[in-house]
Design an enzyme around this catalytic site. Structure first.
Site, mmCIF file in Angstrom:
data_model
loop_
_atom_site.group_PDB
_atom_site.id
_atom_site.type_symbol
_atom_site.label_atom_id
_atom_site.label_comp_id
_atom_site.label_asym_id
_atom_site.label_seq_id
_atom_site.Cartn_x
_atom_site.Cartn_y
_atom_site.Cartn_z
ATOM 1 N N CYS A 379 55.961 0.122 -1.588
ATOM 2 C CA CYS A 379 54.639 0.478 -1.009
ATOM 3 C C CYS A 379 53.367 0.000 -1.407
ATOM 4 O O CYS A 379 52.873 -1.200 -1.373
ATOM 5 C CB CYS A 379 54.611 2.088 -0.585
ATOM 6 S SG CYS A 379 54.004 2.603 0.778
ATOM 7 N N HIS A 505 60.042 2.994 1.549
ATOM 8 C CA HIS A 505 60.481 3.944 0.422
ATOM 9 C C HIS A 505 61.841 3.904 0.334
ATOM 10 O O HIS A 505 62.570 5.125 0.808
ATOM 11 C CB HIS A 505 60.012 5.271 0.106
ATOM 12 C CG HIS A 505 58.252 5.142 0.148
ATOM 13 N ND1 HIS A 505 57.673 5.388 -0.973
ATOM 14 C CD2 HIS A 505 57.362 4.993 1.398
ATOM 15 C CE1 HIS A 505 56.299 5.409 -0.503
ATOM 16 N NE2 HIS A 505 55.977 5.045 0.679
ATOM 17 N N GLU A 507 63.558 4.972 -1.915
ATOM 18 C CA GLU A 507 63.984 6.115 -2.861
ATOM 19 C C GLU A 507 64.162 7.448 -2.140
ATOM 20 O O GLU A 507 65.152 8.408 -2.631
ATOM 21 C CB GLU A 507 62.899 6.469 -3.944
ATOM 22 C CG GLU A 507 61.543 6.946 -3.310
ATOM 23 C CD GLU A 507 60.519 6.054 -2.800
ATOM 24 O OE1 GLU A 507 60.975 4.850 -2.643
ATOM 25 O OE2 GLU A 507 59.487 6.381 -2.945
HETATM 26 N N1 GLN Z 1 47.828 3.592 0.256
HETATM 27 C C1 GLN Z 1 48.828 2.561 0.825
HETATM 28 C C2 GLN Z 1 48.800 2.825 2.275
HETATM 29 O O1 GLN Z 1 48.284 3.426 2.858
HETATM 30 C C3 GLN Z 1 50.021 2.732 0.256
HETATM 31 C C4 GLN Z 1 50.822 3.977 0.621
HETATM 32 C C5 GLN Z 1 52.067 4.400 -0.334
HETATM 33 O O2 GLN Z 1 52.202 3.643 -1.428
HETATM 34 N N2 GLN Z 1 52.672 5.378 0.325
HETATM 35 O O3 GLN Z 1 49.185 1.885 2.928
#
Ligand code: GLN
Length: 535
Positions: A379, A505, A507
């Protein structure tokens, strides 16, 4: 419906979530269908807007609900998908009741905590029980008995307990049994007080789980049994686990917990089959090798901030029979040169929000790329690696994400188009399970073995479409995309043994017997790296 309520006493952070998950696990392995509800008595509607330093990582479910990390524990232990209904907060309950009041549904009445709030809590619990068709529903009450916020929930559970009657409900109370160093004696007084508090609310515990550094002695068990009025076989010892929390179901079974529960709830059936689970724990405890992976984040002072990553590495570790040591690296310290990345066999940059520490993450992405160290970005980690690539390979020095520098001339990471005009922050990101299409000719495909996967998301920003061709022509290939082909989901670098990242994600879907493919990929590459760099 059979109900098991798990409460906590003395202090918070006792591992009620693991206690709940482990009880659910042994019942599931008896062949029962189980479901779990987590009650969070805070006023927030959900966990989505909270900083990880509050309650640890924000976990995301398939349906996109942002929840407490305990739901992650339930999913990992039980391998069943949960949804927003499995998490009840004060915010959700009050919102429903107030909306109903505004519609005039309580016309003429005074709306009160008892019965209106408690009825709404009960309705939600019964709905999950019915909807899931579970044989046993476990309800974990967050916080500690005696907290003002948890009162309406305990009252509602007391009422449900009465409605269900003896033989259909069990109250499990988890408490702390401290040891005074000077005398080395296990102290039961805090447990006695906490049970007294619970009784004052009208709930008598059927089982007491005593959290202690070491196993409870027979004497301690007898004392708790006497003072708290539960049979001695219902006093369960929960010492600190040796290697991982996955040992706890076995620890409970050694004390015949499932047998006791079955007797009390009038459930028959076989003994829990924990063979596979045991095998998993044994593999974890007997590694043939080890690697060290650096996790670069800004919430590293609280390990629970990255709990699902930690668990994904544990799952990979058992799969490979390789111990994975995690070195937590504060991205701000990296930025200021107070920490470095030497001696690592792999680097992971997890997700995050806000500009603080991002330059440290960019530094880590550069170091891994240039030194050919296995790398996984998740992310925000994905986004920062793209920024690094744009700065140092494409030569756009000021490349950035518009989340941090809205005026950058090279906004390689930009707001998702559908996010324009979104002003509220709660529950409005691109959330939950989304379809990802993988190129067959890629490392990602080798890891997943599938063209179509579903992974969980939580973001507002993404790779800016107008830079994709240029980035790809320099060797960073987007090998995973959404169905429209316009949202970049996975990249991998050519000419690097393992340099990968995902916008999603993985995970959150890692399970003990089914580790996250990307964490597993990183761990395998780290092992390879270690073996080829040791002479
Ligand atoms: N801040 C980034 C976004 O909003 C990444 C979000 C995250 O890592 N969950 O896209």
């Amino acid at each position: 419906m059979k109900l098991i309520v798990v409460t906590g006493g003395v202090i918070s952070g006792l591992g009620k979530g693991i206690t709940t998950s482990s009880i659910a696990k042994i019942l599931q392995q008896k062949g029962l269908k189980v479901n779990v509800i987590k009650i969070d008595p805070y006023i927030n509607y959900d966990a989505g807007t909270m900083n990880p330093y509050q309650h640890g990582e924000v976990f995301v479910l398939d349906d996109g609900t942002e929840v407490d990390l305990d739901l992650g524990n339930y999913e990992r232990f039980l391998d069943i998908p949960l949804n927003g209904e499995n998490n009840i907060t004060t915010g959700k309950v009050y919102k429903t009741v107030i909306e109903r009041e505004r519609k005039g549904e309580y016309l003429g009445k005074t709306v009160q905590i008892i019965p209106h709030i408690t009825d709404e809590i009960k309705r939600r619990i019964y709905r999950v029980a019915k909807g899931s068709g579970a044989d046993v529903v476990l309800v974990e009450v967050g916080g500690t008995v005696g907290d003002i916020e948890s009162m309406p929930f305990l009252e509602a559970l007391r009422q449900i307990g009465r409605e269900l009657g003896e033989g259909n409900r069990l109250f499990v109370h988890t408490t702390l049994v401290p040891i005074l160093d000077v005398v080395g004696e296990q102290k039961t007084k805090p447990t006695q007080h906490s049970v007294k508090e619970l009784r004052a609310i009208g709930i008598s515990p059927d089982i007491i789980v005593g959290r202690c550094k070491v196993p409870l002695t027979q004497e301690t068990k007898e004392k708790i049994s006497n003072f708290c009025d539960v049979p001695v076989e219902a006093v369960i010892s929960a010492p600190d686990a040796k290697t991982s929390v996955y040992e706890v179901p076995m620890l409970f079974e050694e004390q015949n917990l499932s047998e006791y529960i079955s007797k009390k709830l009038k459930i028959d059936g076989r003994k829990p089959d924990l063979v596979k689970w045991k095998e998993f724990v044994e593999r974890l405890e007997n590694p043939d090798d080890e690697v060290t992976i650096g996790v670069v984040g800004k919430y590293v002072n609280l390990k629970d901030s990255y709990l699902s990553h930690k668990e994904a590495f544990i799952h990979s570790s058992a799969f490979l029979k390789v111990r994975i040591n995690i070195k937590w690296i504060d991205s701000e310290n990296l930025e200021n040169g107070r920490e470095d990345l030497r001696g690592l066999h792999g680097i992971l940059i997890p997700g995050g929000f806000g500009v603080r520490g991002t330059e440290g993450k960019i530094k880590a992405a550069k170091y891994a790329r240039e030194n050919k160290i296995p790398f996984l970005g998740i992310c925000l980690g994905f986004q920062m690696a793209v920024v690094e690539f744009a700065r140092n390979v494409l030569g756009y020095e000021d490349a950035n994400s518009t989340e941090f520098f809205p005026d950058t001339k090279h906004p390689v990471i930009d707001l998702l188009p559908e996010q324009r005009g979104v002003n509220e922050l709660g529950g409005t990101m691109r959330l939950g399970s989304q379809k990802v299409l993988i190129n067959e000719d890629s490392k990602a495909y080798k890891l997943y073995g599938e063209r179509i996967i579903y992974e969980r998301h939580r973001h507002r920003y993404e790779v800016n479409e107008s830079y994709i061709n240029e980035i790809e022509s320099h060797g960073m290939r987007f090998t995973g995309k959404d169905e429209t082909g316009r949202k970049m989901e996975i990249f991998e670098l050519e000419d690097h043994p393992f340099y990968m990242a995902s916008q999603f994600h993985p995970e959150f879907k890692s399970r003990p017997l089914k580790p996250s493919r990307l964490h597993l990929g990183l761990a395998m590459a780290a092992l390879e790296y270690k073996r080829s760099h040791t002479y």
